[in-house]
Design an enzyme around this catalytic site. Structure first.
Site, PDB file in Angstrom:
ATOM      1  N   THR A 392       0.851  -1.179   0.000  1.00 22.53           N
ATOM      2  CA  THR A 392       0.000   0.000   0.000  1.00 22.53           C
ATOM      3  C   THR A 392       0.885   1.225   0.000  1.00 22.53           C
ATOM      4  O   THR A 392       2.100   1.127   0.053  1.00 22.53           O
ATOM      5  CB  THR A 392      -0.908   0.166   1.258  1.00 22.53           C
ATOM      6  OG1 THR A 392      -0.241  -0.354   2.380  1.00 22.53           O
ATOM      7  CG2 THR A 392      -2.234  -0.490   1.073  1.00 22.53           C
ATOM      8  N   THR A 410      -3.911   1.154  -2.542  1.00 19.23           N
ATOM      9  CA  THR A 410      -3.271  -0.166  -2.566  1.00 19.23           C
ATOM     10  C   THR A 410      -3.590  -0.967  -3.816  1.00 19.23           C
ATOM     11  O   THR A 410      -4.607  -0.721  -4.479  1.00 19.23           O
ATOM     12  CB  THR A 410      -3.729  -0.977  -1.332  1.00 19.23           C
ATOM     13  OG1 THR A 410      -3.006  -2.207  -1.290  1.00 19.23           O
ATOM     14  CG2 THR A 410      -5.204  -1.309  -1.398  1.00 19.23           C
ATOM     15  N   GLY A 483       1.412  -0.931   4.744  1.00 18.98           N
ATOM     16  CA  GLY A 483       1.998  -2.119   5.359  1.00 18.98           C
ATOM     17  C   GLY A 483       0.977  -3.137   5.842  1.00 18.98           C
ATOM     18  O   GLY A 483       1.224  -3.862   6.800  1.00 18.98           O
ATOM     19  N   GLY A 484      -0.181  -3.203   5.183  1.00 21.82           N
ATOM     20  CA  GLY A 484      -1.141  -4.259   5.443  1.00 21.82           C
ATOM     21  C   GLY A 484      -1.600  -4.323   6.882  1.00 21.82           C
ATOM     22  O   GLY A 484      -1.926  -3.302   7.498  1.00 21.82           O
TER      23      GLY A 484
END
Ligand SMILES: *[C@@H]1O[C@H](CO)[C@@H](O)[C@H](O)[C@H]1NC(C)=O
Ligand SMILES: *[C@@H]1O[C@H](CO)[C@@H](O)[C@H](O)[C@H]1NC(C)=O
Ligand SMILES: *[C@@H]1O[C@H](CO)[C@@H](O)[C@H](O)[C@H]1NC(C)=O
Ligand SMILES: *[C@@H]1O[C@H](CO)[C@@H](O)[C@H](O)[C@H]1NC(C)=O
Ligand SMILES: *[C@@H]1O[C@H](CO)[C@@H](O)[C@H](O)[C@H]1NC(C)=O
Length: 602
Positions: A392, A410, A483-484
């Protein structure tokens, strides 16, 4: 090492304007190891890299400096923060294609100086022919390849917000990205992502054509050309998103996806709709936090964690090893609760959302936190397995009027579905992977979360946490992270570092971060050296302090990337033509050195 430095200078010629020129020249001439010079993580400003910018008029903090500058130049032309957001987002899709792009989706908060705020949900959506069991026979096709592709949304979200707020012509905002697509320099971080996805890049003809040359991956500093994307963006500059969703770009995109085995149809593109909602809002620790509502779990997740910490009653509750322990325990509670969320068009999230925003609920959870020990996952009442979203890009913008935009966008994993549509140059997302499905290969004993099962036209749960902070009714900060699944923890830590622990803006971002997602039962802590040579590692003392409480720790490479702009309300200057009740203070913009980006302002 010298090659790396040369690449760095090629990538960021702006470095040449600064002291770094002298520093790097010395290194090149005298052969010193540059890593030695940058071991001190707090040494950035003096090393001349521009992760921090102070500006009085407007600022953009993106994770690629080129896109920050493109956004800033739009602001300079009297653009609205939203105008700059369009230009910056499209730029990032070109120069940082592993992380975001028009083949993906986004969540965006817009907060006007007048006080009005909106949350734009341009999340990718399951195609009409998607179904709960579509991956039973081939679980791997959920995460990569054409069947992992959900209907992209980023472009529609940007365009509709621009129609409402924009004052710079659309074409002017799109063309810089189109020109970059013709030729841009590969950044060190993109090179790192490409290396990470090497096999997939060689396996897909579209990616191979753009990101390799003579059988080798492009390196940092190399020129990259995506001529088809340039052509696509020029068409979008001319005709707007209808050429994508109702026109030739869409027809070609769908052809490529279907040829590769996907289920996406042109009708799916035509049917795509963004959603505009009110942001979540909560008063915590003296600030009003505006956050992203479901299908993101980010806003509610961050608010729940902060409410738990606030229930200790003293700001020092989050200090030191004990503070970190409490925060980790709060993360574990939050991850247990958040998998009950889902797309509100499909699941009734009223009750769980009310819980997550409730200080009373947080205070109840706090009672189950022990300062001397941690517990196994069942203590926190988690019923469902976590989903782990990925790559992202987050950026923050404040304009001259003090309108603010906070966007996280993202394509999910690095290079999304690992599929580049050859006819359009667009990297396709693999957002279907963010849905929960039955699986016995995840290493978890918990079942998948029914609120996040696949349905046609449904949006998968996300962790993206674009955030806007107010104080006394004034804009105070714009922040967020990529970073999810680590995003919520990163944004929360950034908030605590700057606003509660009163660290400097850059130090607040550089501070080594810790993560916990309940399952697996590990504290992941940063222990790595970034592409620019900064070593980031949690201190031994903290590691030991956490271990003493029973935490199992794992050092991890990489993690989340934060971009923040803070607004100094004490440095107010009167600006003509601006409403008297809007404070117009100094802006401090920071881009996370972990990804090598830098902000821009004026
Ligand atoms: C590239 O990736 C491999 C593992 O896939 C790793 O061993 C190597 O260090 C990486 N190279 C660079 C330059 O990051
Ligand atoms: C595409 O066409 C459909 C049906 O006419 C319309 O509802 C939709 O808004 C259009 N999408 C775009 C992005 O123009
Ligand atoms: C969702 O649940 C709440 C609380 O149980 C209820 O009041 C509300 O009517 C429900 N909404 C819908 C659309 O069913
Ligand atoms: C932590 O404290 C509680 C009582 O407050 C006690 O029951 C428990 O045994 C302690 N745990 C450890 C690991 O010392
Ligand atoms: C579940 O496990 C069985 C046996 O180990 C395996 O054959 C099957 O493919 C697995 N199913 C999934 C969805 O991973």
């Amino acid at each position: 090492m010298q090659k790396a430095l040369t690449n760095l200078l090629l990538t960021y010629p702006e470095l040449l304007e600064s002291f770094t020129y002298i520093a790097i020249l010395s290194v090149v001439l005298w052969g010193l190891e540059p890593c030695q010079a940058s071991v001190n993580v707090y040494n950035h400003i003096s090393s001349g890299r521009r992760e921090v910018v102070e500006a009085h008029k407007g600022a953009v903090a993106a994770d690629d400096g080129r896109c920050s500058r493109i956004g800033r130049d739009v602001l300079k032309e009297d653009g609205h923060a939203l105008d700059a957001a369009v230009a910056t987002a499209l730029c990032l899709g070109v120069v940082s294609p592993a992380s975001s792009g028009i083949g993906g989706g986004a969540f965006m908060l817009v907060r006007l100086a007048s006080g009005e705020a909106e949350a734009y949900d341009s999340r990718e959506t399951a195609p009409a022919s998607a179904s709960e069991n579509m991956y039973v026979n081939n679980p791997l096709s959920k995460s990569s390849g054409a069947r992992a592709v959900a209907v992209p949304g980023e472009l529609v979200g940007l365009y509709q917000a621009w129609q409402k707020y924009g004052r710079i012509p659309w074409k002017r905002l799109v063309l810089p990205a189109a020109h970059l697509a013709e030729s841009f320099i590969v950044s060190p971080y993109l090179a790192f992502q490409m290396n990470d996805s090497k096999a997939a890049i060689f396996a897909d003809k579209g990616l191979r054509n753009v990101f390799t040359s003579n059988g080798k991956l492009l390196q940092a500093g190399d020129k990259c050309h995506n001529f088809m994307l340039a052509k696509t963006l020029k068409a979008i500059a001319e005709y707007g998103p209808k050429v994508f969703y109702n026109g030739t770009v869409g027809v070609n995109l769908v052809k490529d996806v279907r040829k590769a085995g996907g289920i996406l149809t042109f009708k799916d593109l035509q049917n795509y709709k963004i959603r505009v909602q009110k942001p979540l809002s909560a008063d915590i620790m003296g600030y009003k936090i505006l956050g992203m509502p479901p299908p993101s779990s980010g806003g509610a997740g961050m608010i729940l964690v902060l409410n738990i910490l606030a229930s200790y009653g003293v700001p020092s509750a989050s200090y030191g090893v004990l503070g970190l322990h409490r925060m980790i325990e709060a993360f574990k509670h939050m991850f247990a609760v958040r998998m009950n969320l889902g797309d509100p068009d499909f699941v009734n999230v009223t009750n769980v959302l009310a819980d997550m925003l409730s200080p009373k609920f947080a205070a109840e959870l706090k009672k189950t936190i022990y300062d001397n020990m941690t517990f196994g996952p069942s203590h926190y009442g988690g019923k469902w397995n976590e989903i782990d979203d990925h790559g992202t890009s987050h950026f923050s913008i404040v304009d001259v009027d003090r309108n603010a935009v906070s966007i996280t966008s993202t394509v999910n994993a690095y290079f999304g579905a690992k599929l580049l549509s050859q006819k359009t140059g667009i990297v396709l997302n693999n957002e279907m992977d963010d849905f929960s499905i039955e699986s016995n290969s995840s290493g978890s004993s918990l079942p998948p979360a029914p609120p996040n099962f696949i349905r046609p036209f449904k949006r998968p749960l996300s962790s993206m946490t674009p955030t806007i902070l107010l104080q006394d009714g004034q804009l105070r900060a714009v922040l967020g992270a990529s970073g999810g699944i680590k995003i919520i923890a990163a944004t929360t830590q950034l908030f605590l570092n700057y606003f509660i622990k009163k660290m400097e803006p850059l130090a607040s971002i550089m501070e080594p971060r810790v993560y916990h997602q309940l399952i697996p039962n590990f504290v992941d802590y940063e222990k790595w050296t970034t592409v620019l040579g900064d070593h980031i590692e949690l201190s031994e003392k903290i590691v030991t302090g956490l271990e003493k409480r029973g935490h199992k720790l794992r050092g991890v490479i990489g993690g989340s990337i934060c971009q923040m702009i803070v607004h100094d309300l004490h440095s107010h200057t009167r600006v003509q033509n601006l409403p008297k009740n809007v404070v117009h203070g100094k802006l401090i913009a920071v881009s996370d050195p972990r990804k090598g980006g830098f902000p821009a302002g004026f």
